[in-house]
Design a protein around this motif. Structure first.
Motif, short mmCIF file in Angstrom:
data_model
loop_
_atom_site.label_atom_id
_atom_site.label_comp_id
_atom_site.label_asym_id
_atom_site.label_seq_id
_atom_site.Cartn_x
_atom_site.Cartn_y
_atom_site.Cartn_z
N THR A 117 9.47 15.13 -7.35
CA THR A 117 9.31 16.55 -7.06
C THR A 117 8.20 16.78 -6.05
OG1 THR A 117 9.75 16.78 -9.40
CG2 THR A 117 9.24 18.78 -8.19
N ALA A 118 7.07 16.13 -6.30
CA ALA A 118 5.88 16.41 -5.50
C ALA A 118 6.12 16.30 -3.99
CB ALA A 118 4.73 15.50 -5.93
N LEU A 134 10.65 7.54 2.85
CA LEU A 134 9.38 6.81 2.89
C LEU A 134 9.05 6.24 1.50
CD1 LEU A 134 7.37 6.21 5.06
CD2 LEU A 134 6.09 8.24 4.42
N VAL A 171 0.84 -1.20 0.00
CA VAL A 171 0.00 0.00 0.00
C VAL A 171 0.88 1.25 0.00
CG1 VAL A 171 -1.67 1.33 1.33
CG2 VAL A 171 -1.97 -1.13 1.07
N LEU A 172 1.93 1.23 0.84
CA LEU A 172 2.85 2.37 0.90
C LEU A 172 3.41 2.68 -0.48
CD1 LEU A 172 5.19 1.97 4.01
CD2 LEU A 172 3.71 3.88 3.46
N GLN A 173 3.75 1.63 -1.20
CA GLN A 173 4.35 1.82 -2.52
C GLN A 173 3.39 2.53 -3.48
OE1 GLN A 173 5.82 -1.80 -4.43
NE2 GLN A 173 7.57 -0.56 -5.06
N GLY A 174 2.10 2.31 -3.26
CA GLY A 174 1.14 2.89 -4.19
C GLY A 174 0.70 4.30 -3.82
N ILE A 175 1.04 4.77 -2.63
CA ILE A 175 0.55 6.08 -2.20
C ILE A 175 1.07 7.16 -3.14
CG2 ILE A 175 0.60 7.80 -0.36
CD1 ILE A 175 0.82 5.63 1.65
N PRO A 176 0.18 8.01 -3.65
CA PRO A 176 0.63 9.09 -4.54
C PRO A 176 1.67 9.95 -3.84
CG PRO A 176 -1.76 8.94 -4.54
CD PRO A 176 -1.28 8.00 -3.49
N SER A 177 2.68 10.35 -4.59
CA SER A 177 3.80 11.05 -3.97
C SER A 177 3.36 12.37 -3.34
CB SER A 177 4.90 11.30 -4.99
OG SER A 177 4.38 11.93 -6.13
N ILE A 178 2.33 12.99 -3.90
CA ILE A 178 1.88 14.26 -3.33
C ILE A 178 1.32 14.05 -1.93
CG2 ILE A 178 -0.46 14.15 -4.32
CD1 ILE A 178 1.56 17.34 -4.29
N VAL A 179 0.70 12.89 -1.73
CA VAL A 179 0.15 12.58 -0.40
C VAL A 179 1.28 12.39 0.60
CG1 VAL A 179 -1.25 10.95 0.92
CG2 VAL A 179 -1.94 11.60 -1.38
N ILE A 180 2.36 11.77 0.15
CA ILE A 180 3.54 11.65 1.01
C ILE A 180 4.00 13.04 1.44
CG2 ILE A 180 5.95 10.90 1.13
CD1 ILE A 180 4.33 8.49 0.91
N ILE A 224 2.18 15.74 1.81
CA ILE A 224 1.28 16.24 2.85
C ILE A 224 1.62 15.63 4.20
CG2 ILE A 224 -1.10 16.24 3.68
CD1 ILE A 224 -2.07 16.33 0.86
N ILE A 225 1.80 14.30 4.19
CA ILE A 225 2.06 13.59 5.43
C ILE A 225 3.31 14.11 6.11
CG2 ILE A 225 2.81 11.34 6.34
CD1 ILE A 225 -0.13 11.51 5.85
#
Ligand SMILES: Nc1ncnc2c1ncn2[C@@H]1O[C@H](COP(=O)(O)OP(=O)(O)OP(=O)(O)O)[C@@H](O)[C@H]1O
Ligand SMILES: [Mg+2]
Lengths: 298, 296, 252
Positions: free
Chosen positions: B224-225, B161, B126-135, B137-138
């Protein structure tokens, strides 16, 4: 004798410490994921409370007036992603057949496989940059021919680049699935006099259908969350998109553009809520995709 | 009667032959279509590479590597701050991601069937699929806000991450392939479990683990995101990990979307460097995979 | 005078619910070569893996009863320290692929963090390789990887690695079954020579081999120890019918 005892105790301690460390690491991966979800959820609370469900059907996004509707971005995300999927799917299946059926081994397979891998290796921001300077003028002239407002940037341009970017993801899965196709099934068809095309359309594709579908799902998961290239090419408009050539915004691109400048709790929280939404949708899609693949390979 | 039958037969044979010819023609047409589509898809790649090399080469010279970006209106200048920034961020990310990634990978390969492994694997997927922009934010919420500002450190956490899942997976996959007899050989010598893992198992799988690490670096080096709201960017040279810092992808984004030709040039140069680094990393990973492969 | 080095009393071993060793009572005397025989699946491997406590590495595996090594209760010792006293050689040669021949031989020391100076190391490597009858073949290539050796040489390297720790018992689990006849002969010869200094327990399916190199034989059947006696007695005058049948090739 006491020396041995001390050595024994030291050993036991170290072994336990090592095993526990590994367990803690593994636990951490679960905890981090949960923490991500919880953080997103909690940070979205102000927006969830203030806006409720209207967030998703309100079509106006006006931070100055404290009016936050995500509908334009929701639509923008869906349209760009599905358009990209539609554009890339025929190609991805073609390449999958090329690599998984026609040229399974040999120099051709190596070359094209590496090229596709490379395609996945190019950073999003470079796709966006290239798109701005190469694709945008081309789309602009196309738009002039079609008689729509020639912005160049917009949903169509973003989808075009996106379709190239997601190609490697669906290809890598579809190729595996197709090359895993059991030989005896194909041989049975060949022995009945079927041509290769017939074997592909009547045996291979139906047999690998679920695997190919999983490939598309994973590609869709990528497309939904893709940020930089889309941000650079979609035109960043808050208005509800009216067609594929209109400028728009995806959820990811709005976050990228506005998050660091967002003032006010609800504003920031509304952006995070979009992140939460993306996270949930992409995660569900990925899990379904992986499940389908698991069932296919089992 | 007989004659009639033969006539009829040859007629049907003729029809069949025609049918077969059509089918064959379709078959070849389809193959041509497949090849055509495949070749067509590689065109954008060649096109992008060609374009970046052409634009990038004119931008790159010695000054490009050694000096800072010039303000608007002045030509020349370089991206030394971004190069230093990228290196710093990535080093820090490696320091954070490698121990955890390899550790989790070891756990998964050592207890493949435990319940924790099941959830751990799921989480990593699941971690691998998280959109980079969400990373992004986190990490903003976890690091930037508590620390009171953008920093190289927060950018590193974000990239770490993102590196983690692929390091975990390559470690697990590599170690799973090692024969059980290797571990038994060591344990039977009275080598404690932790030393067996660290001194026998991990060194034997080193090429695979290293390949995974290198590939994960090549994957996040252009991200970048997740840096937009963490490392943030910095027009000046900085090596302070608690201050905002520039990086290659950030500089490309900022300058590419600026209206100034000189800055576009810098962005092309940075893009070229980024692409070349990614190519080199990929080549290195292939070499490591082949040359260091342990022979049993 | 014969002294007992390994002694089991009512020893049982399990894989989960599966009871694979039943009430084993055996006395292994010092400086002897024991052949462990019996049809496939009778528990030979399990038995010798119980001696160095490798058995318990299998999930859900456990044991009952008493086993003593030199008067010490094996299952009350720290398994790691125990394994340093019990050498084991496996069916397939398993030298460490990342290490040279030299490093393989002293792996028992280096991996355990036992500090030795250059001279001590050289000495251990040479004596161990001599004992394993490998020295002459590898003395000029000590720093090459162990995995470049032939199968038979690799197996002797593994024997040298086990011997370097001066074990009280050396366990061999079908150590020659993956080897060609010439390598097998070399290892048999070696075992014969080692028997003056070490206690050896070897699992084998090959009766000629057992007859050639062992002086004691234990016969297992369906997890039970049917008979344990001098090899000569077992082969010429077995007391138990099952042993007789096996010796005559009636099963297994
Ligand atoms: N890992 C395991 N899990 C469960 N049962 C096992 C396991 N290993 C062995 N067994 C069972 O234990 C019994 C004894 O096995 P063991 O390997 O000791 O036999 P063996 O005498 O060495 O046979 P062989 O001559 O074939 O090597 C067998 O019935 C086998 O099915
Ligand atoms: Mg066995």
């Amino acid at each position: 004798m006491p020396d041995v005892n001390r050595e024994e105790r030291g050993l036991q301690l170290k072994e336990k410490a090592f095993k526990n460390t590994l367990v803690i690491f593994a636990l951490l991966s679960v905890v981090v994921l949960l923490a991500i979800f919880i953080t997103l959820l909690f940070s979205s609370m102000p927006s969830l409370k203030a806006l409720g469900i209207s967030f998703f059907y309100n079509k106006d996004w006006d931070p100055v007036a404290d009016n936050f509707g995500a509908l334009p971005f929701l639509l923008g995300t869906l349209i760009t992603s599905f358009l990209a999927l539609i554009i890339s799917t025929p190609f991805s299946i073609a390449i999958a057949l090329f690599l998984g059926e026609y040229y399974k081994k040999g120099i051709m397979a190596e070359i094209f496989k590496n090229m596709i891998d490379l395609l996945a290796g190019i950073p999003s921001v470079i796709y966006g940059f290239w798109g701005l300077f190469v694709l945008v003028p081309l789309v602009r002239s196309l738009e002039m021919k079609l008689g729509v407002a020639p912005y160049g940037v917009g949903i169509f341009t973003a989808s075009l680049v996106l379709s190239i970017m997601i190609l490697p993801y669906s290809v890598s899965l579809s190729r595996q699935v197709i090359s895993m196709m059991p030989g005896h099934l194909k041989e049975a068809a060949y022995s009945l006099g079927a041509t290769r095309l017939e074997v592909i359309t009547k045996i291979t594709i139906p047999y690998t259908r679920s695997g190919l579908f999983a490939g598309l799902l994973l590609a869709l998961g990528r497309a939904l969350g893709e940020t930089m290239a889309v941000t650079m090419l979609i035109g960043n408009s808050h208005i509800l998109p009216t067609g594929i050539f209109s400028a728009g915004n995806t959820m990811a691109s709005v976050i990228a553009n506005e998050f660091s400048e967002a003032t006010g709790t609800v504003y920031t929280s509304a952006l995070i809520e979009m992140g939460l939404f993306l996270f949930v949708v992409v995660t569900v899609i990925n899990i379904i995709g992986k499940q389908v693949i698991k069932r296919f390979t089992a | 009667m007989k004659q009639q039958q033969i006539n009829k037969e040859s007629e049907t044979t003729g029809a069949m032959l025609r049918h077969i010819r059509i089918r064959n023609r379709k078959n070849y047409l389809f193959k041509a279509l497949i090849i055509g589509a495949t070749v067509m898809c590689t065109l954008p790649l060649l096109f992008i590479l060609f374009y970046i090399f052409r634009q990038g080469f004119t931008a790159i010279n010695w000054q490009f590597f050694t000096s800072l970006p010039k303000p608007v209106g002045e030509t020349g200048g370089g991206i030394s701050n971004a190069i230093v920034g990228s290196i710093l961020i990535l080093l820090l990310s490696c320091v954070m991601a490698i121990p955890f990634g390899v550790g989790i990978g070891i756990y998964l390969s050592e207890s493949p069937k435990s319940r924790l492994s099941y959830y751990g694997r799921l989480s990593v997927d699941v971690l691998q699929g998280i959109p980079s922009i969400v990373i992004g934010i986190i990490i903003y919420q976890w690091v930037v806000r508590p620390m009171g500002g953008f920093s190289a450190f927060s950018g590193s956490v974000a990239l770490a991450l993102m590196m983690l899942p692929s390091i975990v997976k390559s470690t697990e996959e590599t170690l799973k392939l090692l024969p059980e007899s290797l571990k038994e050989a060591s344990l039977a010598l009275g080598v404690p479990y932790y030393k067996t893992i660290m001194k026998v198992i991990v060194p034997t799988g080193l090429s695979g683990i290293l390949t995974g690490v290198i590939l994960s670096i090549s994957r996040v080096i252009g991200e970048t995101a997740p840096l937009l709201f963490t490392a943030f960017g910095n027009p000046f040279m900085s090596t302070d990990i608690f201050k905002p810092i520039s990086s290659l992808p950030l500089i490309i984004f900022n300058y590419a979307t600026s209206p100034y030709h000189d800055w576009h040039q810098l962005a092309w140069g940075a893009s070229l460097i980024l692409i070349v680094i990614i190519l080199i990393l990929n080549i290195i990973s292939k070499i490591v995979q082949r040359k260091w492969k342990v022979q049993f | 005078m014969e002294s007992t080095i390994l002694k089991t009393r009512n020893f049982n071993a399990f894989y989960g619910e599966n009871h694979v060793l039943k009430n084993i009572n055996i006395d292994i005397d010092k400086n002897s070569v024991w052949a462990i025989m019996g049809p496939s699946g009778c528990g030979k491997t399990t038995f010798i893996r119980c001696i160095n406590r490798m058995h318990e590495l299998t999930p859900n595996a456990h044991v009952q009863g008493s086993m003593q090594l030199a008067e010490e209760e094996v299952y009350e010792m720290n398994p790691v320290l125990l394994r340093r006293k019990v050498g084991m050689v496996f069916q397939r040669p398993n030298p460490f692929p990342t290490m040279s021949i030299y490093e393989n031989v002293i792996a028992g020391y280096s991996l355990n963090g036992i500090k030795l100076n250059r001279k001590e190391k050289d000495e251990i490597v040479e004596t161990s390789l001599q004992r394993a009858a490998l020295w002459n073949e590898v003395k000029d290539t000590l720093h090459k990887k162990g995995s470049f050796l032939s199968g038979g040489q690799q197996q002797r390297l593994c024997i040298a690695r086990a011997l370097s720790m001066n074990p009280e018992i050396l366990l061999l689990d079908e150590a020659t079954s993956a080897l060609d006849p010439i390598s097998t002969a070399k290892i048999e010869e070696l075992i014969y020579e080692l028997s003056t200094q070490f206690t050896i327990m070897m699992v084998t399916h090959n009766m000629q081999q057992a007859a050639r190199v062992s002086n004691k034989t234990a016969f297992f059947y369906l997890g039970e120890l049917i008979e344990a006696d001098a090899t000569k007695t077992i082969f010429t005058n077995p007391k138990n019918e099952k042993t007789q049948d096996y010796i005559r090739g009636h099963f297994g």
